[in-house]
Design an enzyme around this catalytic site. Sequence first.
Site, PDB file in Angstrom:
ATOM      1  N   ALA A 155      95.127  55.939  80.192  1.00  0.00           N
ATOM      2  CA  ALA A 155      95.503  54.861  81.111  1.00  0.00           C
ATOM      3  C   ALA A 155      96.993  54.562  81.086  1.00  0.00           C
ATOM      4  CB  ALA A 155      94.707  53.598  80.788  1.00  0.00           C
ATOM      5  N   THR A 181     100.880  47.919  86.950  1.00  0.00           N
ATOM      6  CA  THR A 181     101.940  48.021  85.941  1.00  0.00           C
ATOM      7  C   THR A 181     102.028  49.399  85.300  1.00  0.00           C
ATOM      8  OG1 THR A 181     100.446  47.215  84.209  1.00  0.00           O
ATOM      9  CG2 THR A 181     101.775  45.569  85.375  1.00  0.00           C
ATOM     10  N   LYS A 182     101.146  50.311  85.675  1.00  0.00           N
ATOM     11  CA  LYS A 182     101.154  51.642  85.068  1.00  0.00           C
ATOM     12  C   LYS A 182     102.333  52.469  85.584  1.00  0.00           C
ATOM     13  CE  LYS A 182      97.409  51.197  82.550  1.00  0.00           C
ATOM     14  NZ  LYS A 182      96.987  49.815  82.752  1.00  0.00           N
ATOM     15  N   ASN A 183     102.510  53.667  85.018  1.00  0.00           N
ATOM     16  CA  ASN A 183     103.653  54.508  85.397  1.00  0.00           C
ATOM     17  C   ASN A 183     103.634  54.867  86.872  1.00  0.00           C
ATOM     18  OD1 ASN A 183     103.583  54.483  82.520  1.00  0.00           O
ATOM     19  ND2 ASN A 183     104.933  56.251  82.513  1.00  0.00           N
TER      20      ASN A 183
END
Length: 361
Positions: A155, A181-183
Amino acid sequence: MIPHAKPLLGQEEFDGVKEVMASGMLAAGKYVLEFEKSFQAYINTPYALATSSGTTALQVIMSALEIGPGDKVLTTPFSFIASSNALLFTGAVPIFVDIDPITFNLSPTGLEKAIKNHPEAKAVLVVHLFGLPADMEEICQLAQKNNLLLIEDCAQAHGALYKERYAGTFGHAAAFSFYPTKNITSGEGGMVVTGDSALAEKVRLLVNQGQQRRYYHEVVGYNYRMTDIHAAIGLAQLKKLTSFNQKRNQNAQFYNTHINNPLVKKPQAPPDRSHAYHQYTLTTDCRDALAAWLTDNQIGYGIHYPMTIPSQPCYRNLDCSKGTWPVAEKLAASCISIPVHPGLNIADLKTVADTINSFTD
């Protein structure tokens, strides 16, 4: 205010969403299929199957691997709670194994000991925390030697490499998340990747209400489908993942060079792997004071995570939470993550580093 996290959305994402809206086909369709094929090609895996979130990706993996009531799964006590919740939803029992003090990931030494203590265990669920791959060579050897299924929670590890191999390509299956908010993001969404054709077929059935042909349901499944709207965003973001990760690494290297306050300890990455820097996580014995200092200076931060999973209120009375995990517990009491996202400019980086360097307890 310098935000701790910030999704970077451009005209490509807006155009993709407009195309879907104009098509009239908003549910899972050609954009989802294209996103799956593109993600599959990116990390070099035979199969990629989109889901509605990283959590649902984990859940369908457990179901497809027939991990069920009473099955023991060895995993980390220090992660976002969805990792082990996916086990509880199936009736499986998480066996928490302490983490490595350098990588913050599952400790191979601890895992070997846990396997001896629980020879009946069925699987290992490894989390590549904060974007740094776990010690996969040792973990894979232990899993293979003891006939354990191996599942990866990626994740936070989009594009991370262990010995030039992408995180998510070591186990029987892996789950990715595309939370904002992830890459990279798709708004909400997840992806299951696997090299097993039979497992991929099971996952696709489970995600789509157990049906291959509409209204003919072969198994009891879920509505865990990704929409074309989310896939259109994900497609545009995937094309930027390499550049996003390069910028995250540049930002992290700036901090490595310029943060020199003895009250904080910077993260470490072994030389045999490439960090995706989903988080740049410091440790300090005076976290509350540092958090207040950052707030006073208009710098966002995150505490990932303030307690171990076994310490969470919904876990405390479970048998699996009886024990101690000293490395994880120490990290929970001392970790604080600072902005590292690709939207930062050099002035932001200097401000963050100077503010941390001027901190006194």
